[in-house]
Design a protein around this motif. Structure first.
Motif, short mmCIF file in Angstrom:
data_model
loop_
_atom_site.label_atom_id
_atom_site.label_comp_id
_atom_site.label_asym_id
_atom_site.label_seq_id
_atom_site.Cartn_x
_atom_site.Cartn_y
_atom_site.Cartn_z
N ILE A 486 0.86 -1.19 0.00
CA ILE A 486 0.00 0.00 0.00
C ILE A 486 0.90 1.24 0.00
CG2 ILE A 486 -1.85 1.24 1.17
CD1 ILE A 486 -2.63 -1.35 2.54
N VAL A 487 0.68 2.12 -0.98
CA VAL A 487 1.51 3.31 -1.14
C VAL A 487 0.64 4.55 -0.95
CG1 VAL A 487 3.18 4.49 -2.60
CG2 VAL A 487 2.82 2.03 -2.87
N ASP A 488 0.96 5.36 0.05
CA ASP A 488 0.22 6.59 0.31
C ASP A 488 1.09 7.51 1.15
OD1 ASP A 488 -1.74 8.57 1.20
OD2 ASP A 488 -3.26 7.13 0.54
N ASP A 489 1.09 8.81 0.84
CA ASP A 489 1.92 9.75 1.58
C ASP A 489 1.26 10.21 2.88
OD1 ASP A 489 0.06 11.11 -0.15
OD2 ASP A 489 1.03 12.97 0.43
N ASN A 490 0.00 9.82 3.10
CA ASN A 490 -0.72 10.20 4.31
C ASN A 490 -0.72 9.04 5.30
OD1 ASN A 490 -3.19 10.51 6.09
ND2 ASN A 490 -3.25 12.46 5.01
N ASP A 491 -0.11 9.25 6.48
CA ASP A 491 0.02 8.18 7.47
C ASP A 491 -1.33 7.66 7.95
OD1 ASP A 491 2.75 8.36 7.32
OD2 ASP A 491 2.94 9.75 9.01
N VAL A 492 -2.30 8.56 8.12
CA VAL A 492 -3.62 8.13 8.60
C VAL A 492 -4.28 7.22 7.58
CG1 VAL A 492 -5.90 8.92 9.34
CG2 VAL A 492 -3.88 10.24 9.94
#
Length: 665
Positions: A486-492
């Protein structure tokens, strides 16, 4: 008056030559080329016929001179055919040759036939004024000069000139030539200026259209960006809320989470509305029909407006025909938006009394083969009403009725316009009945397909069940051998996605940037990748392009899903053309995410026999107590309280740290 008219004509003529100079030159040269060919042909035919038919016809030497001049005229024009000719050169060449031609015609008219009136010269002078295009001043000087030469030659070589018909010929020629030239010049100027004006308007319109397209593109880009930025926190709110619903079982908590879910979905709908109006303007709005539960939709609508009605002291009276089929097929999102706009308006413009929300249906019953019903919705209020003359403004975008009276009522004036557009898409229309000062009734009927004829029943009972009846979560599959990136720049968002999938037992790795994900993809083979689009440094599309273009990357053929808040019309097609297998918009719905994984994961690694129903935890409620005993009792109570949380290491250690700082060890 005459001076003003002449000055106006002069300005128009100057503008005409400024705009049309090249076309005037081309037209003049074209006319002269054709005219020179015709003159050569006519002259030869005339001489041949005259010699053959007229006995004793003697060709005067001026005829040979004229023929020679016409041939030179022809050769000159053919030579200039493909040359760049200026207006000055065109005018000089034309005046020179036309002058010589007419002098030759004058000679032919006078010398051989001294006792006969002139015939050819006046005729060709008129033809010149009609064919040739130039300034009016040139015509006047040219005509008068030739007429003067004609009169002088006639006076010299003819007898009784002043009493002959030659005088009449000259005067008539000048008169007709002047009228025809003036009319034609004016017509040409007017036509050319009108055409130039139209071209100028077309250019300005094209520029305005280009600017509008650019502005609309900027607006669409801005709306898309804002939609993405707002959807990201909404995804966190709704995702965390779903995790609470899954894991905790408490009647009060259910109400709170249901309120959060409803409010989040309302906010999400408002974000979509902003994009919807843009789509309506562009004519790109479409309907998306799905199966939906009518009771759920009505419940959501009540939750959205009930608190607002209570705050104004209004009674929200909901009346639902208990026999209405509960499971329907249609665009429930647009339908809910239509009703929400009407209900919101009714509450906004009502200060006392009630708002009545009624749902009924029209149908041929079970005998209807297609199962089509007419879903009838009516909203009545005891508000301010609408004047007869204001009815036309009701559906105009950005219009506010009685602006001075309703200046404190919030809203942009778009609501009813959107309602009418949506109903038109559904082949319906909004009916309005209103009495000023007493209230209004808004109603419509839309065709929906009944998927089940099971009636909705007593809606009040159904509504309570919906509030309290959130089903216990059960995963759709388990896959302990599956590896997911899973790739996302938002930690939440990473926390939400990880926890939504934790009961499926898949092995999850996360990356906070495209660059990090690219490095991880080189070290491990994944079964599927969930990739956010908009990320700093390297976005999702660039990550996928780099990954697939590297032959040495073990994940170059791994299925990839665009998991993004970048929602817009046709998004799935855009992402699939960019290399993604599929697209899932945020906020993430747990069931939708699991279904997407089942679709693309290897079948041999997925177990869909049915998961176990998740046992929900009862939340521990901590009630603050006011401690009035001595310090020794306080320490004992806190130590006892701490021991109650011995299972929760983090909380146990945190209380211990606080006790240490307060010297209460």
């Amino acid at each position: 008056m005459l001076r003003e008219a002449l000055e106006r004509f002069k300005k128009e003529e100057d503008k005409y030559f400024e705009i049309c100079e090249q076309s005037i030159i081309q037209m003049n040269m074209s006319v002269q080329r054709k005219m020179s060919v015709i003159l050569v042909g006519i002259f030869l035919i005339m001489l041949i016929i005259a010699r053959a038919l007229l006995q004793g016809f003697r060709v005067h030497k001026t005829y040979y001179a004229l023929f020679t001049l016409i041939v030179v005229f022809f050769i000159t024009n053919q030579y200039l055919k493909d040359r760049v000719v200026s207006m000055k050169m065109c005018r000089a060449e034309s005046v020179f040759f036309y002058g010589l031609l007419y002098l030759a015609l004058i000679s032919i008219d006078i010398l051989p036939y001294k006792n006969q009136p002139a015939g050819l010269f006046p005729f060709f002078l008129i033809m010149f004024s009609i064919i040739y295009i130039d300034r009016l001043k040139l015509y006047i000087v040219f005509d008068l000069s030739l007429a003067a030469v004609f009169c002088v030659l006639c006076f010299i070589w003819k007898e009784n000139f002043y009493s002959s018909r030659d005088v009449f010929s000259v005067i008539s020629c000048l008169f007709v030539s002047a009228i025809s030239t003036t009319i034609l010049v004016n017509l040409r100027i007017r036509e050319a200026l009108n055409a130039a004006s139209l071209v100028d308007l077309g250019t300005k319109a094209a520029e305005a259209e280009a600017n509008a397209i650019a502005a609309n593109g900027a607006k669409t880009q801005f709306l898309s960006q804002m939609s993405h930025e707002i959807r990201t926190p909404i995804n966190a709110i709704l995702g965390m809320n779903e995790l609470i619903i899954r894991e905790y079982d408490d009647p009060d908590l259910k109400k709170y989470t249901h309120g959060i879910k409803t409010a989040g979905n309302t906010l999400l709908a408002l974000v979509n509305d902003v994009l919807d109006f843009s789509k309506i303007e562009a004519g790109k709005m479409e309907l998306y029909n799905v199966d939906y539960d009518l009771a759920d939709m009505i419940s959501e609508l009540i939750n959205m407006v009930d608190e607002r009605a209570k705050n104004k002291g209004l009674k929200l009276n909901v009346v639902v025909n208990s026999q209405t089929p509960h499971l329907l097929y249609g665009d429930n999102v647009r339908l809910k938006q239509i009703i929400l706009n009407i209900l919101t308006n009714a509450i906004k413009y009502t200060e006392h009394g009630e708002v009545r929300f009624a749902v009924d249906y029209i149908s041929g019953g079970h005998l209807d083969v297609q199962g089509i019903i007419g879903l009838k919705v009516s909203v009545s209020d005891t508000g301010i009403g609408i004047r007869e003359e204001d009815m036309q403004k009701l559906f105009a975008p950005f219009e506010r009725l009685e602006g001075s009276r309703n200046r404190n009522v919030e809203g942009s004036g778009l609501g009813m316009s959107i309602v009418q557009k949506f109903l038109q898409l559904m082949n319906s229309e909004l009916h309005v009945k209103s009495e000023y000062g007493k209230g209004s009734t808004f109603s419509f009927v839309v065709k929906q397909k009944a998927r089940s004829w099971e009636p909705i029943g007593d809606f009040k009972v159904t509504y309570e069940k919906i509030i309290q009846g959130d089903k216990k979560y059960k995963e759709l599959f388990t896959a302990p051998d599956v590896d997911v990136l899973i790739v996302d720049d938002n930690d939440v968002n990473l926390v939400v996605a990880r926890n939504l999938l934790k009961d499926t037992l898949v092995n999850i790795d996360t990356a906070a940037s495209g660059k990090e994900a690219l490095e991880m993809s080189m070290e491990k083979k994944y079964d599927i990748m969930l990739i956010d689009h908009r990320m700093p440094e390297m976005d999702g599309m660039e990550l996928l392009w780099r990954l697939k273009s590297d032959e040495n990357n073990p994940n170059k053929d791994t299925p990839s899903i665009a998991l993004t808040a970048n929602a817009f019309a046709g998004a799935r097609d855009v992402y699939q053309k960019s290399g993604f297998q599929d697209y899932l918009s945020k906020p993430i719905i747990g069931d939708n995410l699991e279904r997407m994984l089942i679709k693309y994961l290897p079948e041999e690694k997925v177990n869909t026999d049915g998961g176990k129903e998740k046992v929900k935890k009862r939340p521990v409620k901590i009630i603050k107590q006011v401690i009035t005993t001595n310090a020794v009792d306080n320490v004992a109570d806190i130590k006892e309280l701490r021991e109650n949380y011995s299972d929760d290491k983090e909380l146990y250690d945190a209380i211990g740290l606080l006790m240490h700082r307060a010297n209460m060890d």
